[in-house]
Motif scaffolding. Structure first.
Motif, PDB file in Angstrom:
ATOM      1  N   ASP A  30       0.872  -1.169   0.000  1.00 47.97           N
ATOM      2  CA  ASP A  30       0.000   0.000   0.000  1.00 47.97           C
ATOM      3  C   ASP A  30       0.916   1.229   0.000  1.00 47.97           C
ATOM      4  OD1 ASP A  30      -2.226   1.705   0.474  1.00 47.97           O
ATOM      5  OD2 ASP A  30      -1.693   1.721   2.594  1.00 47.97           O
ATOM      6  N   CYS A  31       0.398   2.361  -0.435  1.00 46.72           N
ATOM      7  CA  CYS A  31       1.245   3.553  -0.542  1.00 46.72           C
ATOM      8  C   CYS A  31       1.003   4.573   0.577  1.00 46.72           C
ATOM      9  CB  CYS A  31       1.042   4.213  -1.914  1.00 46.72           C
ATOM     10  SG  CYS A  31       1.508   3.128  -3.274  1.00 46.72           S
ATOM     11  N   ASP A  32      -0.183   5.199   0.550  1.00 46.75           N
ATOM     12  CA  ASP A  32      -0.460   6.200   1.593  1.00 46.75           C
ATOM     13  C   ASP A  32      -0.511   5.531   2.966  1.00 46.75           C
ATOM     14  OD1 ASP A  32      -2.381   7.407  -0.904  1.00 46.75           O
ATOM     15  OD2 ASP A  32      -1.089   8.809   0.176  1.00 46.75           O
ATOM     16  N   THR A  63      -2.552   0.864  -4.585  1.00 41.49           N
ATOM     17  CA  THR A  63      -3.062   2.037  -3.870  1.00 41.49           C
ATOM     18  C   THR A  63      -4.507   2.348  -4.209  1.00 41.49           C
ATOM     19  OG1 THR A  63      -2.768   4.421  -3.494  1.00 41.49           O
ATOM     20  CG2 THR A  63      -2.132   3.578  -5.676  1.00 41.49           C
ATOM     21  N   ASN A  64      -5.255   2.726  -3.192  1.00 39.88           N
ATOM     22  CA  ASN A  64      -6.648   3.154  -3.413  1.00 39.88           C
ATOM     23  C   ASN A  64      -6.721   4.605  -3.853  1.00 39.88           C
ATOM     24  OD1 ASN A  64      -7.901   0.766  -3.002  1.00 39.88           O
ATOM     25  ND2 ASN A  64      -8.828   1.292  -1.028  1.00 39.88           N
ATOM     26  N   ASN A  65      -5.577   5.267  -3.890  1.00 32.75           N
ATOM     27  CA  ASN A  65      -5.550   6.682  -4.229  1.00 32.75           C
ATOM     28  C   ASN A  65      -5.696   6.844  -5.745  1.00 32.75           C
ATOM     29  OD1 ASN A  65      -4.697   9.355  -4.808  1.00 32.75           O
ATOM     30  ND2 ASN A  65      -3.706   9.434  -2.812  1.00 32.75           N
ATOM     31  N   ASP A 193     -12.395   4.540   1.032  1.00 31.32           N
ATOM     32  CA  ASP A 193     -11.641   4.887   2.240  1.00 31.32           C
ATOM     33  C   ASP A 193     -12.301   6.094   2.897  1.00 31.32           C
ATOM     34  OD1 ASP A 193      -9.838   3.692   0.125  1.00 31.32           O
ATOM     35  OD2 ASP A 193      -8.456   3.661   1.838  1.00 31.32           O
ATOM     36  N   THR A 195     -11.204   7.878   5.301  1.00 26.98           N
ATOM     37  CA  THR A 195     -10.211   8.939   5.552  1.00 26.98           C
ATOM     38  C   THR A 195      -8.925   8.575   4.808  1.00 26.98           C
ATOM     39  OG1 THR A 195      -9.322   7.729   7.448  1.00 26.98           O
ATOM     40  CG2 THR A 195     -11.036   9.411   7.907  1.00 26.98           C
ATOM     41  N   PHE A 196      -7.987   9.519   4.782  1.00 26.55           N
ATOM     42  CA  PHE A 196      -6.646   9.184   4.283  1.00 26.55           C
ATOM     43  C   PHE A 196      -5.624   9.943   5.132  1.00 26.55           C
ATOM     44  CE2 PHE A 196      -4.964  12.898   2.080  1.00 26.55           C
ATOM     45  CZ  PHE A 196      -6.098  13.700   1.946  1.00 26.55           C
ATOM     46  N   PRO A 197      -4.428   9.372   5.298  1.00 25.76           N
ATOM     47  CA  PRO A 197      -3.418   9.961   6.179  1.00 25.76           C
ATOM     48  C   PRO A 197      -2.587  11.018   5.462  1.00 25.76           C
ATOM     49  CG  PRO A 197      -2.623   7.871   5.372  1.00 25.76           C
ATOM     50  CD  PRO A 197      -3.974   8.087   4.750  1.00 25.76           C
ATOM     51  N   LYS A 226      -9.330  -1.591  -3.069  1.00 26.40           N
ATOM     52  CA  LYS A 226      -9.207  -2.539  -1.948  1.00 26.40           C
ATOM     53  C   LYS A 226     -10.345  -2.298  -0.968  1.00 26.40           C
ATOM     54  CE  LYS A 226      -5.330  -0.526  -1.253  1.00 26.40           C
ATOM     55  NZ  LYS A 226      -4.103  -0.005  -0.632  1.00 26.40           N
ATOM     56  N   ASP A 251      -1.909  -0.116   5.895  1.00 32.93           N
ATOM     57  CA  ASP A 251      -2.126   0.600   7.166  1.00 32.93           C
ATOM     58  C   ASP A 251      -3.594   0.621   7.583  1.00 32.93           C
ATOM     59  OD1 ASP A 251      -3.193   3.762   6.502  1.00 32.93           O
ATOM     60  OD2 ASP A 251      -2.388   2.551   4.865  1.00 32.93           O
TER      61      ASP A 251
HETATM   62  C1  PEQ Z   1      -6.505   6.718  -0.686  1.00 28.43           C
HETATM   63  C2  PEQ Z   1      -5.289   6.232   0.034  1.00 28.43           C
HETATM   64  O1  PEQ Z   1      -4.945   5.038  -0.509  1.00 28.43           O
HETATM   65  P1  PEQ Z   1      -3.817   3.942  -0.127  1.00 28.43           P
HETATM   66  O2  PEQ Z   1      -2.552   4.309  -0.907  1.00 28.43           O
HETATM   67  O3  PEQ Z   1      -3.573   3.993   1.352  1.00 28.43           O
HETATM   68  O4  PEQ Z   1      -4.482   2.687  -0.600  1.00 28.43           O
HETATM   69  C3  PEQ Z   1      -5.629   6.180   1.494  1.00 28.43           C
HETATM   70  O5  PEQ Z   1      -6.797   6.131   1.796  1.00 28.43           O
HETATM   71  O6  PEQ Z   1      -4.738   6.242   2.317  1.00 28.43           O
END
Ligand code: PEQ
Ligand code: MG
Length: 305
Positions: A30-32, A63-65, A193, A195-197, A226, A251
């Protein structure tokens, strides 16, 4: 294996890190909240990525971003000091494009109204799907402007992703297209999601931004990211790794760890993002990670021994 273990194992020593790493060949990252907060790379990440690759580990980014296309994610990775190629990046904007093209066989004469950013527009363009709506950014409405919101029979779907400039006009247009029963437009979220960090805390995410439409339409959207099937299909149709030697690192319990559980692979939860250790070990928590670690950057210590 499946991340519904009753008691996650907390990794705290370098020996435990080594034993863990020896079990897996492929890491879905995962990224964020794992690699970075926005454009701030977390401590130890660059050394960890370098060490893992030097030791033959395969790293794939999930990533969900949806704000960037894979091409622009490659540029972000490079700018932050991490080499990544498009084929190693699975974003919710990419999963959305694959779903519209391959699963829905989206009609050539239809367009997608986008609440979101360039990631969605670019990935849909990549698969030959025309979009509109992104240009409404910054266009505010006055109370006398409702007449300017008209039906549009060319809209076959509304896709909602993270949109830092979401506004009433965009929501009013999306509602108008989705509320037309004859038009039967698809209602799609890139991710939900809540929220996001960010470097200074968490903020409302896509799952929160789309709630005005859910409430007004009394209708639930299809979610691509995801832990849902479209993102699972996207990854597993492109990568044929050994599930027993593949681990998802994330995370968030409700997206990343659930994604790993749905994919029947092990999961490692880091404590640098949204979910907490207390939540992960709570007996009432339905999906638990296989492992927990303070941060993914901790693995750099194995390489520094
Ligand atoms: C949108 C973002 O995506 P992730 O990279 O964590 O899947 C997050 O919600 O933190
Ligand atoms: Mg995350």
């Amino acid at each position: 294996m499946p991340s519904t273990t009753t008691v996650p194992q907390k990794l705290t020593t370098v020996d435990q890190y080594k034993t863990f790493l020896d079990k897996y060949d492929t890491f879905l990252l995962d990224c964020d909240g794992v690699l970075w907060h926005g454009s701030h790379v977390l401590d130890g990440i660059l050394d960890t990525v370098k060490f893992l690759r030097e030791n033959g580990k395969q790293l794939v980014f999930v990533t969900n971003n949806s704000t960037l296309s894979r091409k622009n994610y490659v540029k972000k990775f490079e700018k932050l000091g991490i080499h990544a190629s498009e084929k190693d990046i699975f974003s919710s904007s990419f999963a959305t494009a694959v779903y519209l093209r391959n699963i829905l066989n989206f009609p050539k004469d239809k367009r997608v109204f986008v609440i979101g950013e360039s990631g969605i527009v670019d990935e849909l363009k990549e698969v030959g799907i025309e979009t509109c709506g992104a240009s409404d950014t910054g266009v505010v409405m006055a109370h006398g402007d409702f007449g300017s919101i008209e039906q549009d029979p060319t809209i076959g779907a509304v896709v909602c992703g993270f949109d830092i400039n979401i506004n009433y006009r965009k929501l009013a247009k999306a509602f108008t297209y989705l509320n037309n029963k004859e038009q039967n437009a698809h209602f799609i979220l890139t991710n939900d999601d809540s929220t996001f960090p960010a470097p200074n805390g968490v903020f409302p995410g896509t799952g929160s931004l789309c709630q005005p439409l859910v409430a007004a339409l009394k209708r639930q959207p299809m979610v691509m990211g995801k832990p849902n099937q479209p993102m699972l299909d996207c990854f597993f149709s492109n990568y044929h790794t050994d599930p027993a030697r593949t681990c998802m690192v994330g995370d968030r319990l409700d997206t990343d760890i659930a994604f790993g559980a749905n994919g029947n692979i092990a999961t490692l939860m880091v404590l640098t993002g949204v979910s907490t250790e207390e939540e992960a070990v709570d007996p009432n928590q339905p999906i638990k990670p296989s492992y927990i670690i303070e941060s993914f950057g901790e693995f750099a210590k194995v390489g520094q021994e």
